[in-house]
Design a protein around this motif. Structure first.
Motif, PDB file in Angstrom:
ATOM      1  N   MET A  27       0.834  -1.210   0.000  1.00 24.00           N
ATOM      2  CA  MET A  27       0.000   0.000   0.000  1.00 24.00           C
ATOM      3  C   MET A  27       0.868   1.259   0.000  1.00 24.00           C
ATOM      4  SD  MET A  27      -3.288  -0.637   0.023  1.00 24.00           S
ATOM      5  CE  MET A  27      -3.440  -2.199  -0.798  1.00 24.00           C
ATOM      6  N   ILE A  28       1.926   1.250   0.806  1.00 27.76           N
ATOM      7  CA  ILE A  28       2.829   2.406   0.864  1.00 27.76           C
ATOM      8  C   ILE A  28       3.533   2.568  -0.476  1.00 27.76           C
ATOM      9  CG2 ILE A  28       4.956   3.284   1.917  1.00 27.76           C
ATOM     10  CD1 ILE A  28       3.902   1.985   4.567  1.00 27.76           C
ATOM     11  N   LEU A  29       3.965   1.472  -1.085  1.00 26.52           N
ATOM     12  CA  LEU A  29       4.625   1.538  -2.397  1.00 26.52           C
ATOM     13  C   LEU A  29       3.673   2.101  -3.449  1.00 26.52           C
ATOM     14  CD1 LEU A  29       7.070   0.975  -4.185  1.00 26.52           C
ATOM     15  CD2 LEU A  29       6.226  -1.360  -4.461  1.00 26.52           C
ATOM     16  N   TYR A  30       2.423   1.665  -3.426  1.00 27.23           N
ATOM     17  CA  TYR A  30       1.422   2.178  -4.371  1.00 27.23           C
ATOM     18  C   TYR A  30       1.239   3.681  -4.163  1.00 27.23           C
ATOM     19  CZ  TYR A  30      -2.870   2.701  -7.030  1.00 27.23           C
ATOM     20  OH  TYR A  30      -3.808   3.108  -7.941  1.00 27.23           O
ATOM     21  N   ASP A  31       1.093   4.100  -2.908  1.00 26.73           N
ATOM     22  CA  ASP A  31       0.962   5.528  -2.598  1.00 26.73           C
ATOM     23  C   ASP A  31       2.165   6.304  -3.107  1.00 26.73           C
ATOM     24  OD1 ASP A  31      -1.476   5.161  -1.374  1.00 26.73           O
ATOM     25  OD2 ASP A  31      -0.681   5.238   0.668  1.00 26.73           O
ATOM     26  N   LEU A  32       3.343   5.742  -2.911  1.00 25.11           N
ATOM     27  CA  LEU A  32       4.572   6.401  -3.360  1.00 25.11           C
ATOM     28  C   LEU A  32       4.596   6.521  -4.879  1.00 25.11           C
ATOM     29  CD1 LEU A  32       7.068   6.068  -0.887  1.00 25.11           C
ATOM     30  CD2 LEU A  32       8.175   6.080  -3.104  1.00 25.11           C
ATOM     31  N   LEU A  33       4.263   5.440  -5.578  1.00 23.27           N
ATOM     32  CA  LEU A  33       4.249   5.469  -7.043  1.00 23.27           C
ATOM     33  C   LEU A  33       3.206   6.450  -7.573  1.00 23.27           C
ATOM     34  CD1 LEU A  33       4.633   1.664  -7.818  1.00 23.27           C
ATOM     35  CD2 LEU A  33       6.326   3.457  -8.207  1.00 23.27           C
ATOM     36  N   ALA A  34       2.151   6.659  -6.808  1.00 24.15           N
ATOM     37  CA  ALA A  34       1.090   7.602  -7.195  1.00 24.15           C
ATOM     38  C   ALA A  34       1.386   9.008  -6.681  1.00 24.15           C
ATOM     39  CB  ALA A  34      -0.245   7.122  -6.659  1.00 24.15           C
ATOM     40  N   LEU A  35       2.572   9.184  -6.089  1.00 23.17           N
ATOM     41  CA  LEU A  35       2.974  10.473  -5.511  1.00 23.17           C
ATOM     42  C   LEU A  35       1.952  10.968  -4.487  1.00 23.17           C
ATOM     43  CD1 LEU A  35       4.367  12.271  -8.685  1.00 23.17           C
ATOM     44  CD2 LEU A  35       5.636  10.986  -6.952  1.00 23.17           C
ATOM     45  N   PHE A  36       1.352  10.035  -3.768  1.00 27.85           N
ATOM     46  CA  PHE A  36       0.373  10.318  -2.709  1.00 27.85           C
ATOM     47  C   PHE A  36      -0.805  11.142  -3.218  1.00 27.85           C
ATOM     48  CE2 PHE A  36       4.390   9.411  -0.687  1.00 27.85           C
ATOM     49  CZ  PHE A  36       4.020   8.459   0.250  1.00 27.85           C
ATOM     50  N   ARG A  37      -1.191  10.896  -4.481  1.00 26.68           N
ATOM     51  CA  ARG A  37      -2.318  11.609  -5.089  1.00 26.68           C
ATOM     52  C   ARG A  37      -3.465  10.660  -5.400  1.00 26.68           C
ATOM     53  NH1 ARG A  37       1.069  15.150  -9.460  1.00 26.68           N
ATOM     54  NH2 ARG A  37       2.050  16.554  -7.971  1.00 26.68           N
TER      55      ARG A  37
END
Length: 180
Positions: A44-54
């Motif tokens: 989940m954190i990796l996904y958030d990071l890849l999405a630039l927390f957007r």
């Protein structure tokens, strides 16, 4: 891909908020599952990071009680917890009609149930298409200064008329894809 998908989703939410809405997903983790809570949290954190927390909304890790509140029908025996994350859902029918109406408003010719049988070229440039009306069987040729293939990657082999194959940059295509 995650960043591009998030950018497209934000654009749709901005220009057509009546057609796009948040859609929550939950991922339960039970004792004995192949994925642990910490691996799920890392994902989940990796996904958030890849999405630039957007993302549509931030993910949230949930304990057993939180998971059962979110999804009361989950099997509670062995449930350790899980995660809730959000994506967005778009109603394709109204979205497609709105896009077609906007295109017509801006001077485009829009047709439904038409099959492209071949592209018309002049000096190597696409200048039109040979069409067949799938309802009546009538055939004809149209000419245009711009020809757009808006069939999408899952449309099948017919969508590839006149397209040169583009080799993938890094990986094999999805199983159902015909756009490679």
């Amino acid at each position: 891909m995650v960043l591009e998908a998030n950018r497209e989703r934000r654009t749709l939410q901005r220009i057509a908020p009546h057609l796009v809405w948040p859609l929550p997903f939950v991922f339960p983790v039970h004792r004995g599952d192949r994925i642990s809570r910490w691996r799920l949290a890392a994902g989940m954190i990796l996904y958030d990071l890849l999405a630039l927390f957007r993302n549509v909304r931030p993910h949230r890790m949930l304990g057993k009680r939180g998971m059962l509140e979110a999804e009361p029908m989950l099997r509670d025996r062995g449930l350790l917890g899980g995660a809730r994350y959000y994506d967005a859902q778009c109603d394709d029918g109204p979205s497609g009609r709105a896009t077609a109406r906007s295109a017509v408003h801006h001077g485009a010719l829009v047709a439904n149930y038409m099959a492209v049988r071949a592209l018309e070229r002049t000096a190597g440039r696409v200048v039109g298409a040979q069409l067949e009306d799938r309802l009546t069987g009538d055939r004809g040729v149209i000419r245009a200064s711009v020809v757009v293939n808006a069939t999408g990657p899952w449309a099948g082999p017919g969508a590839q008329v006149g397209r040169r194959p583009v080799p993938p940059r890094c990986c094999s295509p999805p199983r159902a894809s015909t756009s490679w």
